[in-house]
Design an enzyme around this catalytic site. Structure first.
Site, PDB file in Angstrom:
ATOM      1  CB  CYS A 129      -8.825   5.265   7.147  1.00 41.17           C
ATOM      2  SG  CYS A 129      -8.002   5.211   5.538  1.00 41.17           S
ATOM      3  N   GLY A 131       2.659   7.320  -1.026  1.00 40.41           N
ATOM      4  CA  GLY A 131       3.474   8.396  -1.573  1.00 40.41           C
ATOM      5  C   GLY A 131       4.432   8.968  -0.555  1.00 40.41           C
ATOM      6  CG  LEU A 147      -5.999   2.684  -1.522  1.00 39.76           C
ATOM      7  CD1 LEU A 147      -6.658   2.352  -0.188  1.00 39.76           C
ATOM      8  CD2 LEU A 147      -6.552   1.801  -2.631  1.00 39.76           C
ATOM      9  CG  ASP A 196       6.933   5.970   7.232  1.00 35.33           C
ATOM     10  OD1 ASP A 196       8.154   6.063   7.451  1.00 35.33           O
ATOM     11  OD2 ASP A 196       6.080   6.644   7.837  1.00 35.33           O
ATOM     12  CB  SER A 197       4.033   3.338   1.899  1.00 32.64           C
ATOM     13  OG  SER A 197       3.985   4.590   1.241  1.00 32.64           O
ATOM     14  CB  CYS A 224      -4.981  12.512   5.305  1.00 29.31           C
ATOM     15  SG  CYS A 224      -6.315  11.318   5.000  1.00 29.31           S
ATOM     16  CB  ALA A 253      -0.904  -0.012   1.226  1.00 27.09           C
TER      17      ALA A 253
END
Length: 393
Positions: free
Chosen positions: A113, A22, A45, A25-26, A210, A19
């Site tokens: 979420c 942007g 997403l 971390d991811s 967010c 996942a």
């Protein structure tokens, strides 16, 4: 033989969906798994796209972040897909967020979420793509038990630990999820990102909410649930009117600033009464709660929750994401559960989560948790006696 993700097979034969928001971390998660030889697929997403939010520092899952995720995927040489989840996100997260404030609660949208978008809908998509696991950049860890199931534990970096926001993860989801950053610190993650040559290595962290483009959550409440911004009375514990307010959504339990009333001693928001639009204030000592009634409890402690509780299960609980776990007892059965806080806690607010741990610090195991429905100032001497609620959702 198990690979580094505790899965059967060689990394090159193991597909993992990452996942990708942007952020650093991811992005580092994707780079790590790619470097280890896994068949990595990145998915981003599209959750919202307010014009004011797309280029804001710390925004997530919209605008510039999608471009950043796409650029990272291109550098790593991995497939990357952008899925439009705006309608699902609005229905499951934003509408729920507004409803909660209208009820006099203080919601935690990140939990919803994770529960309904990332770990339900995205996980389903990952399975459809033939992935053996879904990996995220959360700072939390999981450990494999002898029977193959997994347990959720706090991150090694206590300052970054996100276990509070993941308590609602089901056991089935947990067994499929992987958190490669769980044993790393944030500085270590950024250093790895630099080594991988990722442009997002020094990118700002995402914000708490967010999808709030201006930083004012009340703008969303005003638009979606205007009744939560109706004026009403500010009263003391005896019901005496001390002043007026411009909407209960502007307040949360424990709040001191912004009350707009003069008093000889500091006053704090003790509870919010949505039905009659009243903000009840009192001295600091009125904030301390000892018993919490929970709803939507999720159990990750293994076996049946009622059997585990018995006559009472000793544990540690966190009632806000910024608090440290405190000693408590979990009691109840048949879907009705309460927490008794040994020393009491201030600012216990309906809508927040109460998360269970087996230890007060370190990489403690997450035993589950629930959402705070109401709280009481004192523990009743007779367990069967109804609660005299001091805070009601």
């Amino acid at each position: 033989m198990l690979n580094s993700l505790d899965l059967e097979g060689r990394p090159q034969d193991t597909r993992v969906v990452v996942a990708m928001s942007g952020g650093v971390d991811s992005s580092t998660t994707a780079a790590l798994l790619k470097a280890e030889g896994y068949d990595v697929v990145g998915i981003t997403l599209q959750l919202y796209d307010h014009g004011a939010a797309t280029h804001r520092k710390g925004a997530c899952c919209a605008g510039q972040d999608i471009h950043d995720a796409r650029d990272v995927a291109a550098k790593l040489g991995i497939p990357h897909y952008v899925l439009d989840y705006e309608d699902r996100f609005r229905e499951s997260v934003i509408d729920n967020f507004a409803d909660s404030y209208a009820l006099g609660e203080t919601p935690v949208p990140c939990i919803e979420c994770n529960r309904s978008i990332k770990f339900r809908d995205l996980l389903k998509t990952a399975r459809e793509l033939g992935a053996q696991a879904l990996a995220t950049g959360h700072y939390v860890a999981s450990r494999r038990l002898d029977d193959g199931s997994r347990v959720l534990v706090c991150a090694a970096d206590a300052d970054r630990d996100q276990s509070y926001f993941l308590f609602a993860t089901t056991q089935e989801q947990l067994d499929y999820l992987r958190f490669p950053l769980g044993d790393m610190t944030k500085p270590e993650t950024r250093e790895l990102a630099r080594r991988f040559g990722l442009a997002v290595a020094d990118k700002h962290d995402s914000q708490d909410i967010c999808f709030v483009p201006t930083g004012r959550y009340t703008d969303i409440i005003t638009r979606l649930r205007p009744n939560a911004m109706d004026p009403g009375d500010i009263v003391d514990l005896d019901g005496r009117v001390l002043g007026r307010h411009n909407g209960i959504a502007n307040f949360t339990v424990g709040q001191r600033r912004g009350l707009g009333i003069a008093a000889h001693a500091p006053l704090f928001v003790v509870r919010l009464e949505a039905a009659n639009r009243r903000v009840v204030v009192g001295p600091r000592e009125a904030l301390k709660m000892h018993r919490i009634s929970l709803r939507d409890v999720n159990w990750l402690g293994g076996g049946d929750i009622d059997s585990a509780i018995g006559n009472g299960l000793e544990m540690f609980v966190r009632v806000r994401s910024t608090r440290s776990p405190q000693p408590a007892w979990l009691r109840g059965a048949g879907g009705h559960y309460e927490i008794e806080l040994v020393a009491g806690e201030e600012g216990v607010s309906p809508g927040q989560a109460c998360v269970f741990y087996d230890a007060p610090s370190g990489q403690a195991r997450v035993l589950g948790g629930g959402f705070i429905q109401s709280a009481a100032a004192k523990v009743a001497s007779n367990p069967a006696r109804p609660l005299v609620e001091a805070v009601r959702g």
